[in-house]
Design an enzyme around this catalytic site. Structure first.
Site, mmCIF file in Angstrom:
data_model
loop_
_atom_site.group_PDB
_atom_site.id
_atom_site.type_symbol
_atom_site.label_atom_id
_atom_site.label_comp_id
_atom_site.label_asym_id
_atom_site.label_seq_id
_atom_site.Cartn_x
_atom_site.Cartn_y
_atom_site.Cartn_z
ATOM 1 N N HIS A 167 0.835 -1.213 0.000
ATOM 2 C CA HIS A 167 0.000 0.000 0.000
ATOM 3 C C HIS A 167 0.869 1.263 0.000
ATOM 4 O O HIS A 167 2.011 1.258 0.480
ATOM 5 C CB HIS A 167 -0.902 -0.006 1.238
ATOM 6 N N HIS A 176 11.811 -1.557 -13.010
ATOM 7 C CA HIS A 176 11.527 -2.988 -13.210
ATOM 8 C C HIS A 176 11.505 -3.670 -11.842
ATOM 9 O O HIS A 176 12.521 -3.711 -11.147
ATOM 10 C CB HIS A 176 12.601 -3.614 -14.115
#
Ligand SMILES: CC(=O)SCCNC(=O)CCNC(=O)[C@H](O)C(C)(C)COP(=O)(O)OP(=O)(O)OC[C@H]1O[C@@H](n2cnc3c(N)ncnc32)[C@H](O)[C@@H]1OP(=O)(O)O
Length: 241
Positions: A167, A176
């Site tokens: 979150h 990446h």
């Protein structure tokens, strides 16, 4: 015998209906060209070809091809620079850069003249993305990736197989996140950073611009820009500039 014939007939009818439904669906699908035919490009093509309900594959561009080809079925093959021509000539086409290397992916986007809204985000159906999180353009979300609430994923990011973003995270352009990486809540991963396979972050840390965390590393503190950090806890072992 009559029963068998009836059964076969029903089977054929339902298969015909399925094929018809697929054909109708394809008419309404958006057409996307993948730039890059290496490992990551093939993973994106696989998602589009076999799982996407939003996109169908309209072409693959890669600098290993020698000339531009439209095979008559409106499937394009050619050099990556041919994307400019395709973008101008076919306003309904979308594009995604399927190149795993972060700097190479940015260099392709910088060189091309394709508006941001023409970059497609391709998401595997097994990925789970909180509706309270935002995903940018040109993002590849591979099988099993999870994005928890209130996170921001910027453009041209890769969320690779079974990675998770907690979150309130911020994942900037060209990052990446490799397979099985776990990003804890409140982490900021800055532009172009690469988290190697199986690495993890503890909550609230930052990974600097264009830095790399080696496979299996555990980020417990801020990693500066342009740094290679490895190990548990991850320590800087190399500076790229
Ligand atoms: C679907 C897919 O395939 S997605 C692609 C996923 N790819 C990855 O996750 C890549 C992971 N790669 C790595 O971890 C590599 O080892 C890299 C990128 C960190 C190596 O980077 P390089 O710049 O080549 O560093 P180099 O190999 O010189 O290593 C520097 C030092 O760190 C050490 N090191 C490198 N990687 C690691 C690691 N993961 N953990 C611990 N130490 C490491 C090396 O042993 C070396 O130590 P030394 O100087 O004492 O000999």
């Amino acid at each position: 015998m009559e029963l068998i014939n009836k059964g076969m007939c029903q089977l054929k009818n339902s298969r015909d209906q399925l094929l018809q439904a697929r054909a109708v669906r394809r008419i309404h699908m958006k057409r996307v060209v993948v730039l890059g035919n290496g490992g990551h490009g093939k993973v994106i093509q696989d998602i589009i070809n076999h799982y996407s309900t939003e996109y169908q594959l309209a072409g693959v561009l890669d600098d290993h091809y020698t000339s531009f080809v439209n095979n008559g079925m409106n499937f394009f093959e050619g050099l990556i620079s041919d994307a400019n021509y395709l973008s101008r000539s076919y306003p309904d086409l979308f594009f995604i850069v399927g190149i795993g290397d972060n700097r190479a992916r940015k260099s392709v986007v910088d060189k091309l003249d394709i508006p941001r809204h023409r970059y497609a985000t391709v998401i595997h159906p097994s990925a789970m993305i909180s509706p309270t999180s935002e995903i940018g353009n040109g993002v590849a979300v591979i099988a099993g990736a999870i994005v928890n609430p209130h996170s921001q994923i910027n453009d041209h990011v890769i969320l690779n197989t079974s990675s998770s973003v907690g979150h309130d995270c911020q994942i900037e352009d060209y990052v990446h996140i490799s397979p099985r990486v776990a990003i804890a809540g409140g982490t900021k991963v800055q532009e172009g950073a690469h988290l190697g396979i199986g690495s993890v972050t503890i909550p609230g840390v930052e990974v600097g611009r264009w830095s790399t965390v080696g496979a299996g590393g555990v980020v417990t503190d801020h990693i500066p820009d342009d740094t290679l950090a490895v190990g548990v806890p991850a320590k800087a072992v190399k500076y790229y500039n």
